[in-house]
Design a protein around this motif. Structure first.
Motif, mmCIF file in Angstrom:
data_model
loop_
_atom_site.group_PDB
_atom_site.id
_atom_site.type_symbol
_atom_site.label_atom_id
_atom_site.label_comp_id
_atom_site.label_asym_id
_atom_site.label_seq_id
_atom_site.Cartn_x
_atom_site.Cartn_y
_atom_site.Cartn_z
ATOM 1 N N ASP A 1 0.886 -1.164 0.000
ATOM 2 C CA ASP A 1 0.000 0.000 0.000
ATOM 3 C C ASP A 1 0.934 1.226 0.000
ATOM 4 O O ASP A 1 1.583 1.513 1.009
ATOM 5 N N LEU A 2 1.018 1.891 -1.125
ATOM 6 C CA LEU A 2 2.059 2.925 -1.271
ATOM 7 C C LEU A 2 1.841 4.113 -0.335
ATOM 8 O O LEU A 2 2.792 4.780 0.070
ATOM 9 N N ASP A 3 0.598 4.353 0.013
ATOM 10 C CA ASP A 3 0.291 5.437 0.934
ATOM 11 C C ASP A 3 0.934 5.160 2.309
ATOM 12 O O ASP A 3 1.662 6.000 2.864
ATOM 13 N N ILE A 4 0.704 3.947 2.820
ATOM 14 C CA ILE A 4 1.277 3.580 4.122
ATOM 15 C C ILE A 4 2.795 3.431 4.004
ATOM 16 O O ILE A 4 3.549 3.863 4.884
ATOM 17 N N ALA A 5 3.238 2.843 2.889
ATOM 18 C CA ALA A 5 4.686 2.630 2.714
ATOM 19 C C ALA A 5 5.431 3.966 2.695
ATOM 20 O O ALA A 5 6.513 4.091 3.278
ATOM 21 N N ALA A 6 4.830 4.969 2.036
ATOM 22 C CA ALA A 6 5.494 6.285 1.984
ATOM 23 C C ALA A 6 5.590 6.874 3.390
ATOM 24 O O ALA A 6 6.629 7.424 3.786
ATOM 25 N N ALA A 7 4.507 6.735 4.159
ATOM 26 C CA ALA A 7 4.538 7.242 5.537
ATOM 27 C C ALA A 7 5.587 6.494 6.356
ATOM 28 O O ALA A 7 6.330 7.101 7.143
ATOM 29 N N CYS B 1 18.494 7.888 1.062
ATOM 30 C CA CYS B 1 18.934 7.385 -0.245
ATOM 31 C C CYS B 1 17.857 6.445 -0.769
ATOM 32 O O CYS B 1 17.495 5.481 -0.086
ATOM 33 N N VAL B 2 17.341 6.698 -1.976
ATOM 34 C CA VAL B 2 16.378 5.775 -2.580
ATOM 35 C C VAL B 2 17.106 4.956 -3.642
ATOM 36 O O VAL B 2 17.812 5.512 -4.490
ATOM 37 N N ILE B 3 16.931 3.642 -3.537
ATOM 38 C CA ILE B 3 17.691 2.701 -4.367
ATOM 39 C C ILE B 3 16.705 1.765 -5.061
ATOM 40 O O ILE B 3 15.909 1.109 -4.382
ATOM 41 N N PRO B 4 16.727 1.694 -6.403
ATOM 42 C CA PRO B 4 15.795 0.798 -7.092
ATOM 43 C C PRO B 4 16.278 -0.657 -7.076
ATOM 44 O O PRO B 4 17.477 -0.916 -6.982
ATOM 45 N N PHE B 5 15.317 -1.608 -7.158
ATOM 46 C CA PHE B 5 15.686 -3.026 -7.331
ATOM 47 C C PHE B 5 14.610 -3.717 -8.154
ATOM 48 O O PHE B 5 13.495 -3.194 -8.288
ATOM 49 N N ASP B 6 14.941 -4.917 -8.667
ATOM 50 C CA ASP B 6 13.984 -5.661 -9.488
ATOM 51 C C ASP B 6 13.349 -6.845 -8.766
ATOM 52 O O ASP B 6 12.146 -6.996 -8.766
ATOM 53 N N THR B 7 14.171 -7.689 -8.129
ATOM 54 C CA THR B 7 13.607 -8.909 -7.520
ATOM 55 C C THR B 7 13.803 -8.889 -6.009
ATOM 56 O O THR B 7 14.655 -8.157 -5.485
ATOM 57 N N ASP C 1 17.767 7.247 -7.118
ATOM 58 C CA ASP C 1 18.625 6.449 -8.015
ATOM 59 C C ASP C 1 20.051 6.311 -7.489
ATOM 60 O O ASP C 1 21.019 6.455 -8.232
ATOM 61 N N VAL C 2 20.137 6.030 -6.208
ATOM 62 C CA VAL C 2 21.458 5.923 -5.577
ATOM 63 C C VAL C 2 21.993 4.505 -5.770
ATOM 64 O O VAL C 2 21.244 3.530 -5.676
ATOM 65 N N VAL D 1 7.025 0.108 -9.031
ATOM 66 C CA VAL D 1 6.310 1.208 -8.353
ATOM 67 C C VAL D 1 7.249 2.393 -8.076
ATOM 68 O O VAL D 1 6.870 3.337 -7.385
ATOM 69 N N TYR D 2 8.437 2.326 -8.600
ATOM 70 C CA TYR D 2 9.494 3.273 -8.220
ATOM 71 C C TYR D 2 9.102 4.740 -8.459
ATOM 72 O O TYR D 2 9.151 5.568 -7.540
ATOM 73 N N ASP D 3 8.689 5.071 -9.681
ATOM 74 C CA ASP D 3 8.430 6.485 -10.011
ATOM 75 C C ASP D 3 7.272 7.049 -9.183
ATOM 76 O O ASP D 3 7.366 8.153 -8.640
ATOM 77 N N GLU D 4 6.213 6.251 -9.118
ATOM 78 C CA GLU D 4 5.041 6.701 -8.352
ATOM 79 C C GLU D 4 5.424 6.898 -6.874
ATOM 80 O O GLU D 4 5.049 7.902 -6.245
#
Ligand code: NAD
Ligand code: MN
Length: 505
Positions: free
Chosen positions: A268-274, A398-404, A380-381, A300-303
């Motif tokens: 749930d991106l709303d809760i995750a962001a909080a 630091c926000v870091i993207p991942f795939d799996t 994109d760190v 869900v990275y960009d959103e």
């Protein structure tokens, strides 16, 4: 004359040297109090008092029930003085008054309550099997170490004081506590309240304020000490271990962190962001288990990143004494300078932060802009970047993207630290599978920062040794003695093992 005195051997005293140092409100730079500045001589007096109180004094001979009553009296004293203690804590360290009232002060009271329960509920003596000689009676006894020292950092001074003092006293040890110099007031105030209420025999609790390099070193090295508990940086933690090794003291260490908060694509991106914002920016990121690396699944990275930026901009910066303030000043201007150095490094390593990256533009009159910093996010760190590997201890994410999921676990574990972490997900089986693979002492699922006395807390890897809180935190202040009793009436037959030496004895 100091406004805040040392507690040594039951007396509130000036330093032997007569020296004091100023404690300031970091938000304004104004002096709030003069504090007695202990040196080596005061430290040795406190350690000797704690030694006497343990070896000769009544404390080590009290029953767990009697000690539990004393701890409950301290918890009540904290609750009775909640308003004043909250104000001192907020003023001195820069944390918000909301945090002090809702977390620090009640948290310290509940820590004393918890260890009162631990003393009452856990038997001092436990029977063991008689084997291999069935007639023998065997038992183990949990006994206090003796003199325990506690050295604590500036980020949560009041609650950290309770984590060091309450378990030590509950288990029958005596204690010498040293808060950090930026934030000595609340621990000294606790010492003062306990002394004035005459709750403990002299020497059972001693509180010193003073420099780590003299007072702290003595507390870790002196042969009168049986156990040292330290919370602070990993660098000083290594030094404590070395100092304690001289007389092979027990040590527990709660050190730094660079925790990962993993956002899976089914969260749930709303809760995750909080959870990510709370996990990083609570108390300006000056929290050892802060989730300063947000690992976000690419789908869900960009959103998610735009949610973070949008909401980080709504965090209210101001005076820590204002109930509407979300973030007050950092503990000291020097901490802001550290953050500025890391943000400059981040600009080289990663590029422009997507929000923050500076001191706030405008603040109310009287506030010192140089003590504040805006919540700052780098996107994109690369996890190998220094800003993703080193503990900044400030409001920097630091926000870091991942795939799996496998990749998320690998990135999370690619750290010298292992203190905390989070997993945000709508699928609890998946989240728990990820949590079980994270090499850290705590993982919060769909939440962050939720600590409480029954739940053990501590670090894997270079985040520390041992656990505080829980039953583990109580046992960490006890050593175990085995007593073997072969009844005299058992006769020669039950002593046939003497023949291992000789049949002729
Ligand atoms: P610090 O290590 O500089 O100081 C901690 C305490 O140690 C202070 O009381 C200081 O006076 C004393 N000290 C300093 N040098 C010493 C020496 N040579 N010998 C003995 N004592 C000495 O840490 P800090 O800047 O006060 O606090 C921030 C650090 O604490 C961060 O790294 C943070 O992660 C860590 N921390 C960890 C936890 C945890 O539970 N793991 C909790 C809070 C803070
Ligand atoms: Mn201060």
């Amino acid at each position: 004359m100091a406004d805040y005195k040392l507690l040594i051997d039951g007396e509130l005293v000036e330093a032997a040297s007569g020296e004091t140092f100023a404690s300031t409100n970091p938000g304004t730079g104004e002096k709030i109090a003069d504090v007695a500045k202990a040196g080596r001589e005061d430290t040795i007096r406190a350690l000797e008092a704690a030694r006497r109180a343990f070896d000769e004094g009544p404390w080590s001979r009290t029953t767990p029930k009697e000690r539990a009553e004393k701890l409950r009296a301290i918890a009540q004293l904290i609750t009775d003085n909640q308003a004043e203690l909250s104000e001192i804590e907020a003023l001195d360290g820069g944390g918000t008054i909301r945090k002090a009232m809702l977390a620090d002060v009640p948290g310290a009271a509940s820590t004393f309550e918890w260890y009162a329960r631990m003393a009452e509920e856990n038997d001092e003596q436990v029977e063991l099997e008689g084997s291999p000689f069935p007639i023998s009676q065997n038992y183990k006894r949990y006994e206090p170490y003796g003199v325990c020292t506690g050295i604590i950092p500036w980020n949560f001074p009041f609650i950290m004081a309770s984590w060091k003092v309450a378990p030590a006293l509950a288990a029958g040890n005596t204690s010498v506590l040293k808060p950090a110099s930026y934030t000595s007031l609340s621990a000294l105030k606790l010492g003062q309240l306990i002394a004035e209420a005459d709750i403990l025999p002299p020497g059972v609790l001693n509180v010193l304020a003073g420099p780590g390099g003299t007072v702290g070193e003595e507390m870790a090295a002196n042969p009168l000490v049986d156990k040292t508990a330290f919370t602070g940086s990993t660098e000083v933690g290594r030094r404590i271990m070395q100092l304690a090794s001289g007389t092979v003291k027990a040590v527990t260490l709660e050190l730094g962190g660079k925790s990962a908060n993993i956002v899976l694509d089914d969260a749930d991106l709303d809760i995750a962001a909080a959870a990510v914002l709370f996990g990083t920016f609570f108390h300006n990121g000056q929290v050892c288990e802060s989730g300063t690396r947000a690992l976000v699944q690419r789908k869900v990275y960009d959103e998610f990143v735009s949610l973070l930026v949008d909401r980080a901009g709504k965090i209210v910066i101001g005076s820590q004494l204002d109930m509407d303030t979300d973030l007050g000043p950092l503990v000291h201007r020097s901490q802001v300078e550290t953050v500025e150095r890391y943000v400059a490094l981040g600009r080289e390593e990663v590029g422009e932060p997507i929000c923050g990256g500076s001191k706030p533009d405008a603040l109310a009159d009287g506030l010192d802009r140089d003590a504040f910093y805006r919540p700052t996010i780098f996107a994109d760190v690369d996890n190998k970047a220094k800003i993703a590997q080193e503990e900044i201890f400030g409001p920097v994410l630091c926000v870091i993207p991942f795939d799996t999921d496998d990749e998320a676990v690998a990135i999370a574990n690619d750290s010298i630290y292992g203190l905390g972490g989070g997993v945000q997900s709508g699928n609890l089986d998946r989240a728990q599978a990820v949590a079980s693979r994270m090499r850290t002492g705590t993982v919060w699922i769909n939440d962050y920062h939720m600590l409480a006395p029954p739940r053990p807390f501590g670090g894997y890897k270079q985040s520390g040794v041992g656990r505080e809180l829980g039953i583990e935190g109580y046992r960490a202040y006890q050593q175990v003695k085995h007593v073997y009793v072969n009844p005299e009436t058992a006769g020669r037959d039950n002593h046939f093992h003497f023949a291992v030496l000789s049949a002729n004895i």
